[in-house]
Design a protein around this motif. Sequence first.
Motif, PDB file in Angstrom:
ATOM      1  N   VAL A  80       0.871  -1.173   0.000  1.00 34.42           N
ATOM      2  CA  VAL A  80       0.000   0.000   0.000  1.00 34.42           C
ATOM      3  C   VAL A  80       0.904   1.217   0.000  1.00 34.42           C
ATOM      4  O   VAL A  80       1.903   1.258   0.725  1.00 34.42           O
ATOM      5  N   GLN A  81       0.553   2.212  -0.824  1.00 35.67           N
ATOM      6  CA  GLN A  81       1.307   3.463  -0.837  1.00 35.67           C
ATOM      7  C   GLN A  81       0.492   4.540  -0.154  1.00 35.67           C
ATOM      8  O   GLN A  81      -0.701   4.680  -0.399  1.00 35.67           O
ATOM      9  N   MET A  82       1.149   5.302   0.733  1.00 37.13           N
ATOM     10  CA  MET A  82       0.470   6.377   1.451  1.00 37.13           C
ATOM     11  C   MET A  82       1.362   7.604   1.505  1.00 37.13           C
ATOM     12  O   MET A  82       2.581   7.484   1.614  1.00 37.13           O
ATOM     13  N   GLN A  83       0.728   8.757   1.463  1.00 37.75           N
ATOM     14  CA  GLN A  83       1.449  10.016   1.596  1.00 37.75           C
ATOM     15  C   GLN A  83       1.552  10.314   3.088  1.00 37.75           C
ATOM     16  O   GLN A  83       0.591  10.714   3.721  1.00 37.75           O
ATOM     17  N   THR A  84       2.722  10.077   3.677  1.00 36.89           N
ATOM     18  CA  THR A  84       2.888  10.262   5.119  1.00 36.89           C
ATOM     19  C   THR A  84       3.611  11.560   5.459  1.00 36.89           C
ATOM     20  O   THR A  84       3.618  11.979   6.602  1.00 36.89           O
ATOM     21  N   ALA A  87       3.641  17.062   0.637  1.00 31.43           N
ATOM     22  CA  ALA A  87       3.330  16.704  -0.747  1.00 31.43           C
ATOM     23  C   ALA A  87       4.566  16.641  -1.645  1.00 31.43           C
ATOM     24  O   ALA A  87       4.561  15.939  -2.656  1.00 31.43           O
ATOM     25  N   ASP A  88       5.635  17.357  -1.311  1.00 28.51           N
ATOM     26  CA  ASP A  88       6.817  17.329  -2.154  1.00 28.51           C
ATOM     27  C   ASP A  88       7.738  16.144  -1.839  1.00 28.51           C
ATOM     28  O   ASP A  88       8.747  15.948  -2.494  1.00 28.51           O
ATOM     29  N   GLU A  89       7.384  15.332  -0.851  1.00 24.29           N
ATOM     30  CA  GLU A  89       8.155  14.120  -0.504  1.00 24.29           C
ATOM     31  C   GLU A  89       7.530  12.920  -1.218  1.00 24.29           C
ATOM     32  O   GLU A  89       6.336  12.914  -1.512  1.00 24.29           O
ATOM     33  N   PRO A  90       8.332  11.888  -1.498  1.00 25.72           N
ATOM     34  CA  PRO A  90       7.754  10.698  -2.140  1.00 25.72           C
ATOM     35  C   PRO A  90       6.829   9.941  -1.177  1.00 25.72           C
ATOM     36  O   PRO A  90       6.941  10.076   0.038  1.00 25.72           O
ATOM     37  N   MET A  91       5.951   9.130  -1.750  1.00 28.46           N
ATOM     38  CA  MET A  91       5.020   8.336  -0.945  1.00 28.46           C
ATOM     39  C   MET A  91       5.781   7.232  -0.220  1.00 28.46           C
ATOM     40  O   MET A  91       6.810   6.759  -0.678  1.00 28.46           O
ATOM     41  N   THR A  92       5.251   6.823   0.929  1.00 25.91           N
ATOM     42  CA  THR A  92       5.827   5.712   1.681  1.00 25.91           C
ATOM     43  C   THR A  92       5.117   4.438   1.255  1.00 25.91           C
ATOM     44  O   THR A  92       3.898   4.405   1.145  1.00 25.91           O
ATOM     45  N   ILE A  93       5.898   3.371   1.032  1.00 28.08           N
ATOM     46  CA  ILE A  93       5.327   2.079   0.650  1.00 28.08           C
ATOM     47  C   ILE A  93       5.343   1.176   1.876  1.00 28.08           C
ATOM     48  O   ILE A  93       6.391   0.958   2.483  1.00 28.08           O
ATOM     49  N   PHE A  94       4.165   0.668   2.229  1.00 29.78           N
ATOM     50  CA  PHE A  94       4.028  -0.263   3.345  1.00 29.78           C
ATOM     51  C   PHE A  94       3.805  -1.654   2.771  1.00 29.78           C
ATOM     52  O   PHE A  94       3.003  -1.841   1.856  1.00 29.78           O
ATOM     53  N   TYR A  95       4.505  -2.641   3.314  1.00 28.85           N
ATOM     54  CA  TYR A  95       4.409  -4.017   2.857  1.00 28.85           C
ATOM     55  C   TYR A  95       3.877  -4.908   3.969  1.00 28.85           C
ATOM     56  O   TYR A  95       4.087  -4.637   5.146  1.00 28.85           O
ATOM     57  N   LYS A  96       3.197  -5.976   3.553  1.00 28.34           N
ATOM     58  CA  LYS A  96       2.742  -7.008   4.483  1.00 28.34           C
ATOM     59  C   LYS A  96       3.008  -8.350   3.824  1.00 28.34           C
ATOM     60  O   LYS A  96       2.628  -8.584   2.670  1.00 28.34           O
ATOM     61  N   CYS A  97       3.660  -9.244   4.516  1.00 28.59           N
ATOM     62  CA  CYS A  97       4.033 -10.550   3.973  1.00 28.59           C
ATOM     63  C   CYS A  97       2.791 -11.344   3.579  1.00 28.59           C
ATOM     64  O   CYS A  97       1.781 -11.337   4.283  1.00 28.59           O
ATOM     65  N   CYS A  98       2.860 -12.017   2.431  1.00 28.58           N
ATOM     66  CA  CYS A  98       1.741 -12.844   1.952  1.00 28.58           C
ATOM     67  C   CYS A  98       1.618 -14.164   2.708  1.00 28.58           C
ATOM     68  O   CYS A  98       0.593 -14.839   2.616  1.00 28.58           O
ATOM     69  N   ASN A  99       2.653 -14.558   3.412  1.00 32.77           N
ATOM     70  CA  ASN A  99       2.628 -15.798   4.180  1.00 32.77           C
ATOM     71  C   ASN A  99       1.700 -15.593   5.384  1.00 32.77           C
ATOM     72  O   ASN A  99       1.969 -14.775   6.257  1.00 32.77           O
ATOM     73  N   PRO A 100       0.566 -16.333   5.460  1.00 32.70           N
ATOM     74  CA  PRO A 100      -0.394 -16.115   6.554  1.00 32.70           C
ATOM     75  C   PRO A 100       0.173 -16.460   7.927  1.00 32.70           C
ATOM     76  O   PRO A 100      -0.314 -15.969   8.942  1.00 32.70           O
ATOM     77  N   HIS A 104       4.284 -10.392   8.623  1.00 31.93           N
ATOM     78  CA  HIS A 104       5.221  -9.336   9.019  1.00 31.93           C
ATOM     79  C   HIS A 104       4.944  -8.067   8.201  1.00 31.93           C
ATOM     80  O   HIS A 104       4.628  -8.142   7.030  1.00 31.93           O
ATOM     81  N   ARG A 105       5.048  -6.904   8.841  1.00 31.57           N
ATOM     82  CA  ARG A 105       4.830  -5.629   8.162  1.00 31.57           C
ATOM     83  C   ARG A 105       6.116  -4.813   8.218  1.00 31.57           C
ATOM     84  O   ARG A 105       6.804  -4.794   9.235  1.00 31.57           O
ATOM     85  N   TRP A 106       6.424  -4.127   7.123  1.00 30.19           N
ATOM     86  CA  TRP A 106       7.561  -3.241   7.067  1.00 30.19           C
ATOM     87  C   TRP A 106       7.296  -2.144   6.060  1.00 30.19           C
ATOM     88  O   TRP A 106       6.305  -2.196   5.343  1.00 30.19           O
ATOM     89  N   LYS A 107       8.155  -1.144   6.048  1.00 30.41           N
ATOM     90  CA  LYS A 107       7.948  -0.014   5.118  1.00 30.41           C
ATOM     91  C   LYS A 107       9.253   0.303   4.411  1.00 30.41           C
ATOM     92  O   LYS A 107      10.324  -0.059   4.833  1.00 30.41           O
ATOM     93  N   GLU A 108       9.088   1.007   3.309  1.00 27.40           N
ATOM     94  CA  GLU A 108      10.235   1.417   2.504  1.00 27.40           C
ATOM     95  C   GLU A 108      10.305   2.908   2.431  1.00 27.40           C
ATOM     96  O   GLU A 108       9.338   3.602   2.279  1.00 27.40           O
TER      97      GLU A 108
END
Length: 108
Positions: A80-84, A87-100, A104-108
């Motif tokens: 999921v991408q969110m503007q955290t 507006a002049d900064e790039p969006m933050t990408i949040f990840y969640k592992c597909c393994n049920p 695990h959640r992490w961000k880039e």
Amino acid sequence: MYLFCPQCGTLLVVEEGPSTLRFSCNTCPYVQNITEKVSSVQFPRLKEVDDVLGGQAAWENVDTTEETCPKCEQSRAYFVQMQTRSADEPMTIFYKCCNPDCNHRWKE
């Protein structure tokens, strides 16, 4: 438990008197001897914390990408991408592992 001066309303401090402990006011001459144990326990009521990522509902209709989970090495993750920031900064990408089993959640 906080005790306040009945004359001026200032917070009373504990000081050692000639033979006993006493409450005294730093602003006026008020003094009160402590004759019994004074104790009180109050736990603050904690506020509910909102999930800033929208909770579990935010991950319902998201796409997957080839991103390796740093915890379990799963090769796919939801994102999921969110503007955290501003507006002049790039969006933050949040990840969640597909393994049920991992989720695990992490961000880039």
